[in-house]
Design a protein around this motif. Structure first.
Motif, PDB file in Angstrom:
ATOM      1  N   THR A  38      -2.700  79.826 101.369  1.00 57.06           N
ATOM      2  CA  THR A  38      -3.368  79.866 100.076  1.00 57.06           C
ATOM      3  C   THR A  38      -3.033  78.629  99.255  1.00 57.06           C
ATOM      4  O   THR A  38      -2.068  77.911  99.535  1.00 57.06           O
ATOM      5  CB  THR A  38      -2.968  81.120  99.267  1.00 57.06           C
ATOM      6  N   HIS A  39      -3.821  78.408  98.213  1.00 56.77           N
ATOM      7  CA  HIS A  39      -3.650  77.246  97.345  1.00 56.77           C
ATOM      8  C   HIS A  39      -2.266  77.217  96.692  1.00 56.77           C
ATOM      9  O   HIS A  39      -1.657  76.156  96.556  1.00 56.77           O
ATOM     10  CB  HIS A  39      -4.730  77.259  96.261  1.00 56.77           C
ATOM     11  N   ILE A  82      -0.290  69.612 104.018  1.00 58.96           N
ATOM     12  CA  ILE A  82      -0.175  68.371 103.240  1.00 58.96           C
ATOM     13  C   ILE A  82      -0.361  68.708 101.770  1.00 58.96           C
ATOM     14  O   ILE A  82      -1.312  69.401 101.396  1.00 58.96           O
ATOM     15  CB  ILE A  82      -1.211  67.337 103.711  1.00 58.96           C
ATOM     16  N   THR A  83       0.557  68.221 100.925  1.00 57.46           N
ATOM     17  CA  THR A  83       0.516  68.535  99.496  1.00 57.46           C
ATOM     18  C   THR A  83      -0.053  67.368  98.702  1.00 57.46           C
ATOM     19  O   THR A  83      -0.132  66.240  99.191  1.00 57.46           O
ATOM     20  CB  THR A  83       1.916  68.867  98.953  1.00 57.46           C
ATOM     21  N   ASN A  84      -0.410  67.655  97.448  1.00 58.52           N
ATOM     22  CA  ASN A  84      -0.968  66.618  96.580  1.00 58.52           C
ATOM     23  C   ASN A  84       0.064  65.552  96.212  1.00 58.52           C
ATOM     24  O   ASN A  84      -0.290  64.458  95.786  1.00 58.52           O
ATOM     25  CB  ASN A  84      -1.546  67.239  95.308  1.00 58.52           C
ATOM     26  N   LYS A  85       1.356  65.851  96.388  1.00 58.39           N
ATOM     27  CA  LYS A  85       2.421  64.893  96.088  1.00 58.39           C
ATOM     28  C   LYS A  85       2.887  64.149  97.338  1.00 58.39           C
ATOM     29  O   LYS A  85       4.004  63.624  97.387  1.00 58.39           O
ATOM     30  CB  LYS A  85       3.592  65.607  95.408  1.00 58.39           C
ATOM     31  N   ASP A 118       4.509  71.274  89.960  1.00 60.31           N
ATOM     32  CA  ASP A 118       3.050  71.136  89.961  1.00 60.31           C
ATOM     33  C   ASP A 118       2.499  70.740  91.333  1.00 60.31           C
ATOM     34  O   ASP A 118       1.374  70.267  91.434  1.00 60.31           O
ATOM     35  CB  ASP A 118       2.621  70.108  88.913  1.00 60.31           C
ATOM     36  N   GLU A 119       3.278  70.954  92.381  1.00 66.27           N
ATOM     37  CA  GLU A 119       2.854  70.568  93.731  1.00 66.27           C
ATOM     38  C   GLU A 119       2.070  71.700  94.378  1.00 66.27           C
ATOM     39  O   GLU A 119       2.429  72.867  94.270  1.00 66.27           O
ATOM     40  CB  GLU A 119       4.079  70.226  94.574  1.00 66.27           C
ATOM     41  N   SER A 120       0.988  71.340  95.051  1.00 65.79           N
ATOM     42  CA  SER A 120       0.166  72.354  95.716  1.00 65.79           C
ATOM     43  C   SER A 120      -0.327  71.819  97.053  1.00 65.79           C
ATOM     44  O   SER A 120      -0.423  70.605  97.266  1.00 65.79           O
ATOM     45  CB  SER A 120      -1.029  72.747  94.842  1.00 65.79           C
ATOM     46  N   ILE A 121      -0.639  72.734  97.955  1.00 68.26           N
ATOM     47  CA  ILE A 121      -1.158  72.360  99.275  1.00 68.26           C
ATOM     48  C   ILE A 121      -2.644  72.047  99.149  1.00 68.26           C
ATOM     49  O   ILE A 121      -3.397  72.807  98.545  1.00 68.26           O
ATOM     50  CB  ILE A 121      -0.927  73.503 100.278  1.00 68.26           C
ATOM     51  N   ILE A 122      -3.057  70.913  99.704  1.00 77.26           N
ATOM     52  CA  ILE A 122      -4.468  70.530  99.621  1.00 77.26           C
ATOM     53  C   ILE A 122      -5.155  70.461 100.984  1.00 77.26           C
ATOM     54  O   ILE A 122      -6.379  70.431 101.050  1.00 77.26           O
ATOM     55  CB  ILE A 122      -4.650  69.174  98.895  1.00 77.26           C
ATOM     56  N   ILE A 176      -2.489  62.749  95.853  1.00 77.23           N
ATOM     57  CA  ILE A 176      -3.520  62.705  96.887  1.00 77.23           C
ATOM     58  C   ILE A 176      -4.644  63.664  96.504  1.00 77.23           C
ATOM     59  O   ILE A 176      -4.390  64.817  96.153  1.00 77.23           O
ATOM     60  CB  ILE A 176      -2.931  63.063  98.258  1.00 77.23           C
ATOM     61  N   VAL A 177      -5.893  63.164  96.544  1.00 83.17           N
ATOM     62  CA  VAL A 177      -7.037  64.018  96.197  1.00 83.17           C
ATOM     63  C   VAL A 177      -7.744  64.561  97.427  1.00 83.17           C
ATOM     64  O   VAL A 177      -8.409  65.602  97.350  1.00 83.17           O
ATOM     65  CB  VAL A 177      -8.045  63.268  95.293  1.00 83.17           C
TER      66      VAL A 177
END
Length: 351
Positions: A38-39, A82-85, A118-122, A176-177
């Motif tokens: 999940t996100h 892979i995370t946004n950070k 504020d890190e999330s999996i993208i 990372i977007v």
């Protein structure tokens, strides 16, 4: 004591030792399972029996969370998150918590250290073996891009508690977007759209392949206070419909190939018509071939949007309003809706 209790040495002291390799395939019971991510970072594997005994929508999730990935894999397979950070988390599938379909799962922070608040999996990728021909493409908010070989992310010694880095971010505000895993370099373009409405398309082979810790090169020449909303990989020939949403609640679809192919690090062409009063600003862009979106507004209203229902417009169009701007306010969040229904089993490739 030595005479009474002593015995001969049982170990052998040698100048050279041979490395002992344990074949995990012998130790791990092979089983096809369903993995969900999940996100917010909850991950689990469930037996096919548990999945089949429940409805797909009965998946256990916290309120406000949403699915990033659902897939049927084998316990001998592997997964990369892979995370946004710019962190990469590795797990063998057999080490994921084995839970029922209706259970929430284990949060990744229970085992992984040093993750930001504020890190999330993208992005989520499952694989059987790392491919020497495939590369990851990483695109960032502040306009950087790079390619790295998939084999750069072989399991590391401390993978159970620490992530590894996939890109050196230029600042604390960068992130990372989007991420792609591809084995195609020719006839593939990078397509980027910025917050102020600039779009840029150029060949992927202009992006060098560098190491996992490298920062990459400039993807797009951004104006002050502008940033990259998202980036895609599209084929140079053909029609790739993309959907663009603005903060005012306008939605439009256009073809990525309508933008003239330019070079890397250029500013690009406008994908919206600039207005002197209350101009539109892009807050979401993605490929729209089969995309449902969950839109949350300032007033707290949520809308599920089927992007396919909107016509293809030209590059300079501002699209059409999908909500009442005065009543709903600006759009706060847009999320892609992922289904919990299993598709045909395959390795995860984005293009």
């Amino acid at each position: 004591m030595k005479k009474q209790y002593g015995n001969d040495r049982l170990t052998q002291i040698e100048n050279e030792i041979q490395e002992i390799k344990i074949d995990t395939q012998v130790l791990v019971a092979q089983e096809d399972v369903v993995v969900t991510v999940t996100h917010e970072g909850y991950i689990k594997r469930s037996s096919l029996r548990s999945y089949s005994a429940s409805k797909p929508e009965e998946i256990g999730m916290k309120e406000g969370d949403f699915l990033l990935y659902t897939g049927e894999v084998n316990t001998l397979d592997h997964i990369l998150l892979i995370t946004n950070k710019a962190n990469v988390i590795y797990r063998p599938i057999h080490e994921l918590p084995d839970l029922r379909w209706k259970e929430i799962g284990e949060h990744i922070s229970q085992t992984i250290l040093n993750l930001s608040i504020d890190e999330s999996i993208i992005a989520v990728y499952t694989y059987k073996e790392l491919s020497p021909t495939k590369t990851f493409v990483f695109m960032t908010k502040e306009g950087m891009i790079k390619q790295s070989k998939m084999t750069d992310f072989e399991p590391w010694r401390t993978y159970k508690s620490r992530p590894t880095n996939c890109m050196k971010l230029k600042s604390d505000t960068d992130e990372i977007v989007n991420v792609y895993l591809t084995n195609e370099q020719k006839l593939v373009d990078v397509f980027l759209v910025s917050h102020r409405g600039f779009g840029l398309r150029y060949p992927l082979d202009e992006v060098p392949v560098v190491g996992a810790k490298a920062a990459g090169v400039k993807a797009m020449n951004l104006k002050d206070e502008d940033y990259v909303v998202n980036g895609l990989l599209v084929y140079q020939e053909g029609d790739t419909p993309v959907v663009v949403l603005t903060q005012r609640g306008s939605i439009k679809r256009m073809l990525a190939q309508e933008l003239t192919q330019l070079g890397r690090a250029k500013r690009g062409l406008m994908v919206l018509r600039e207005l002197k009063k209350n101009p539109h600003r892009v807050i979401f862009m993605s490929e729209s071939s089969s995309l449902e979106l969950l839109v949350t507004t300032q007033s707290g209203h949520q809308y599920t949007i089927d992007s396919k229902k909107y016509p293809i417009n030209d590059r300079t169009s501002n699209g059409s309003f999908m909500l009442d701007e005065k009543e709903d306010g600006e759009i706060l969040e847009v999320h892609e809706m992922h289904t919990a229904v299993l598709e045909e089993k395959s390795e995860t490739d984005s293009i």
